[in-house]
Design an enzyme around this catalytic site. Structure first.
Site, PDB file in Angstrom:
ATOM      1  N   HIS A  56       0.822  -1.221   0.000  1.00 23.86           N
ATOM      2  CA  HIS A  56       0.000   0.000   0.000  1.00 23.86           C
ATOM      3  C   HIS A  56       0.850   1.263   0.000  1.00 23.86           C
ATOM      4  CE1 HIS A  56      -3.726  -2.278   0.669  1.00 23.86           C
ATOM      5  NE2 HIS A  56      -3.023  -3.011   1.517  1.00 23.86           N
ATOM      6  N   ASN A 129     -10.056  -3.373   2.186  1.00 25.10           N
ATOM      7  CA  ASN A 129      -9.795  -3.245   0.760  1.00 25.10           C
ATOM      8  C   ASN A 129     -11.088  -2.942   0.024  1.00 25.10           C
ATOM      9  OD1 ASN A 129      -6.963  -3.807   0.693  1.00 25.10           O
ATOM     10  ND2 ASN A 129      -7.396  -5.991   0.941  1.00 25.10           N
TER      11      ASN A 129
END
Length: 486
Positions: A56, A129
């Site tokens: 990320h 997510n």
């Protein structure tokens, strides 16, 4: 100089007389080491980048608020959900998973969807997510999985063979792989995708009664995705496309919003449900556990400084508040440690003192010292517990709810191993056009795999999910004659 204009200073507050020319021994002479302003500027510049996130790394963020629209206080004592109309400040970060800081926004990849709620009882981080499931269900496999998504240590290139080798040897990944290779694998923008807590969590009410819960953020902008060719073109022209879109939308007053809903499961159902409800590679059927509206999240303010707010923001699924607790989800259990530990390494042990991470409720604890301690370090107050000097004490009413544990200690696998039903159901829910694009995406992604045995093994998983899906992929890869369709 204009009396209202601030003079330039050094980092220690002294006025700077010349910021254009370094000190030298004569006009051509070597630079003097006594030019401490120059040394400080260069030394600070060398240290301006903190280590990027292992996963990320590339992301964008925004401030906003969460407003309760439905009273669910019978299920949880979480204060930010306590009454209809209550607003809680939030900071949300969206991201790709595998790419580096400079990578393109429009690659085929899951998107991180992390929300920090600044509640009156401390910060609550919901770190999920844009997909309701994940590739693996035990944290012990996570480093290996991420290694396959990163660069090959020899070539320094992405390695499709490693990706599909791992997936083909990890059949639990099939559900997420099917989602990733579908139209939703490349969202049009961060604003046009759903978000999910993904894991199962526990809610506890004021009576100590508990339920299992899953979070769903439903975009109010509608779902929009990018075709692969369009995404590739955008990646070359504007690799920061999603970051720019989010910033510009908020700057122009087009504030993105999501409706938060939950699925609630009674504790006892966990023992009888047809899928293990703690397996993050599986979903709960919404026919069995319908979505219940909780509230609405609106993002209405851009960060003033990207580094201070987006890059230094730290999220951990272990940042709970009273009323929200962990479940036995093996992947979640590993993340409870891994995320906070990553922040201690990347940003520092005192990362929660930074303004973007600091709880608006304030803190009272006995943690002291460490790098980058930016407050008064507790001053002269008592620094241990228990003590006789009136220091902060535990609150017994906030003890975690107890839960029953049975069985023998050991390296245990999940007892449910049906990795194919939900992936097959997903394929059969798609339109003919969606199915065709899914197969095209899978075939295109698998063609570069160096060995046919890996392709054949993966086709075997698709065949178990849906015979048509598997056979069409085999045909696309030219491997029909090598597949046993029995």
């Amino acid at each position: 100089m204009d009396k209202d204009k601030k003079g330039l200073t050094t980092s220690w507050g002294a006025p700077v007389g010349d910021n254009q020319n370094s000190m030298t021994a004569g006009s051509r002479g070597p630079t003097l080491i006594q030019d401490v302003h120059l040394l400080e500027k260069l030394a600070h510049f060398n240290r301006e980048r903190v280590p990027e996130r292992v996963v990320h790394a590339k992301g964008a963020g925004a401030h906003g608020y969460f407003e309760v629209t439905n009273d669910l206080s019978s299920f949880t004592k979480a204060d930010f959900l306590s009454e209809v109309g209550k607003r809680t400040p939030v900071f949300t970060r969206f991201s790709t998973v595998a790419g580096e800081l400079g990578s393109a926004d429009t690659v085929r990849d899951p998107r991180g969807f992390a929300v920090k709620f600044y509640t009156e009882a401390g910060n609550y981080d919901l770190v999920g997510n844009n997909t309701p499931v994940f590739f693996i269900r035990d944290a012990i496999k996570f480093p290996d999985f991420i290694h396959t998504q990163k660069r090959d240590p020899k070539t320094h290139l992405k390695n499709p063979t490693a990706v599909w080798d791992f997936w083909s040897l990890s059949p639990e990944s099939l559900h997420q792989v099917t989602i990733l290779m579908s139209d939703r694998g490349i969202p049009a923008t961060f604003r046009h995708m759903h978000g999910f807590g993904s894991h199962t969590f526990k809610w506890v009410n004021n009576k100590g009664e508990a339920v299992w819960v899953k979070y769903h953020f439903k975009t109010e902008q509608g779902i929009k995705n990018l075709a692969p060719d369009t995404a590739a073109e955008i990646a070359g022209v504007n690799p920061d496309y999603h970051t720019e879109d989010l910033f510009n939308a908020i700057e122009q007053g087009d504030f993105p919003s999501w409706k938060l809903c939950v699925q609630i499961m009674p504790l006892e159902d966990a023992d009888t449900y047809r899928f293990d409800p703690f397996d993050v590679t599986k979903v709960w059927s919404q026919k069995d556990y319908p979505l219940i509206e909780v509230g609405r999240m609106v993002l209405d303010r851009n960060p003033d400084n990207y580094f201070a707010e987006v890059e230094q923001a730290t999220f951990s699924p272990g940042s709970f508040v009273p009323g929200v607790e962990a479940s036995p989800d093996k992947m979640l259990q590993g993340r409870l440690f891994a995320y906070a530990d990553a922040h201690r390494y990347r940003v520092g042990t005192n990362h929660n003192l930074l303004p973007i991470n600091r709880p608006q409720s304030g803190v009272s604890h006995y943690q002291r010292d460490g790098q980058m301690r930016s407050d008064n370090n507790g001053g002269g107050s008592v620094y241990y517990e228990p003590n006789s000097f009136g220091g902060p004490e535990e609150s017994p009413q906030h003890k975690l709810a107890s839960f029953e544990v049975t069985g023998s200690a050991g390296s245990m696998a999940y007892s449910h191993d049906d990795h194919y039903t939900q992936a097959g159901d997903l394929y059969r829910l798609m339109s003919k056009e969606e199915q065709a694009r899914l197969i095209e995406n899978i075939v295109g992604a698998m063609k570069p795999v160096a060995r046919d045995d890996i392709k054949i093994r993966q086709i075997g998983h698709f065949l178990k999910a849906d015979a048509e899906l598997g056979s069409r992929i085999a045909e696309g890869l030219g491997l029909t004659e090598q597949i046993d369709f029995k």
